[in-house]
Scaffold this active site. Structure first.
Site, short mmCIF file in Angstrom:
data_model
loop_
_atom_site.label_atom_id
_atom_site.label_comp_id
_atom_site.label_asym_id
_atom_site.label_seq_id
_atom_site.Cartn_x
_atom_site.Cartn_y
_atom_site.Cartn_z
N GLU A 155 0.80 -1.23 0.00
CA GLU A 155 0.00 0.00 0.00
C GLU A 155 0.84 1.28 0.00
OE1 GLU A 155 -4.04 -1.56 2.20
OE2 GLU A 155 -2.32 -1.09 3.46
N GLY A 176 -12.63 -4.11 1.95
CA GLY A 176 -13.70 -4.96 1.48
C GLY A 176 -14.98 -4.16 1.34
N GLU A 206 -8.13 -0.33 9.86
CA GLU A 206 -7.30 0.75 10.40
C GLU A 206 -7.92 2.14 10.44
OE1 GLU A 206 -4.97 -2.56 8.86
OE2 GLU A 206 -6.03 -1.08 7.62
N ASP A 224 -12.04 -6.69 -2.44
CA ASP A 224 -12.84 -7.90 -2.26
C ASP A 224 -14.23 -7.50 -1.78
OD1 ASP A 224 -12.99 -8.31 0.89
OD2 ASP A 224 -10.95 -7.67 0.42
#
Length: 239
Positions: free
Chosen positions: A12, A78, A176, A199
């Site tokens: 990331e 997600g 997070e 996802d």
């Protein structure tokens, strides 16, 4: 302007290391921080590690040690909103913890008990707008403003994600953002979380996450970089 950029995983933040001029590197605790330049903006970059505690610790360091003016948390998430698809970009409107639960004490789930502040933390409106414009200009991407919810668990169950959606009106779920948002709120530092959907937080989530992680993270990094460029262009116009 000094901008702190945080990601949970190496994938990331890897893209930023090729774009920014990192002049100094620091090790604080167990984390490494790179400080440098992007145009006339100062930038600080770190991989926090996965989970709310790691994210909060990194955000606190950004504020206390590097004195950043803005925190951007970037990476993947997600989908909780059934209308979101893999590759879509989500810019946070608010962040909330979905796994904090003091309901036996009479507090609704997701409420921080005995806390003199909110349980939902609003993103900075100005930078939210800049990021949205940057994402839309990137092209070939669906851009959403949505609620980001965080918990110390990788959600990979249809019933679990439906519960999170129904309970919190969540649009995406990750591990997070709400922690960073709370630290930023406590110190009056603007923040925005930018996530690309990797996802659907369902039974296929682990496989889809691994398949789309790098590409989704690259998209998030590209949008953050474009947003900083837009900010610099607007600043020059105002001078």
């Amino acid at each position: 302007m000094k901008i702190g950029i945080i990601g949970a995983m190496e994938e990331e933040i890897a893209h930023f290391t090729h774009l920014f001029t990192i002049e100094e590197k620091f090790t604080l605790g167990k984390n490494k921080y790179g400080e440098g330049k992007y145009g006339f903006c100062e930038v600080v970059l770190t991989k926090a590690g996965v989970g709310k505690i790691n994210a909060a610790a990194a955000a606190q360091k950004m504020i206390d040690v590097f004195h950043v003016d803005l925190i951007l948390f970037t990476g993947v998430a997600g989908a909780a909103n059934p209308g979101y698809e893999i590759g879509d970009v989500v810019i946070s409107t608010v962040c909330q913890q979905h796994d904090i639960d003091a309901s036996p004490l009479g507090f609704p789930r997701g409420t921080i008990p005995m806390f003199e502040g909110p349980s939902e933390f609003a993103a900075d409106p100005a930078w939210k707008s800049i990021l949205k414009e940057a994402a839309e200009e990137a092209g070939d991407v669906n851009v959403h403003e949505g609620k980001v919810v965080s918990g110390d668990q990788f959600v990979a169950d249809k019933k679990a994600v439906q519960y999170i959606r129904d309970t919190f009106d969540a649009d995406c779920v990750e591990m997070e953002g709400a922690a960073v948002a709370q630290i930023a709120w406590m110190h009056d530092v603007p923040y925005v979380v930018l996530r690309t959907i990797s996802d659907k937080a369902n039974g296929e989530a682990p496989q889809m996450f691994q398949q789309w992680l790098y590409e989704a993270a690259e998209r998030s990094a590209d949008i953050v970089t474009r947003a900083i460029q837009k900010f610099m262009q607007d600043e020059k116009k105002d001078q």
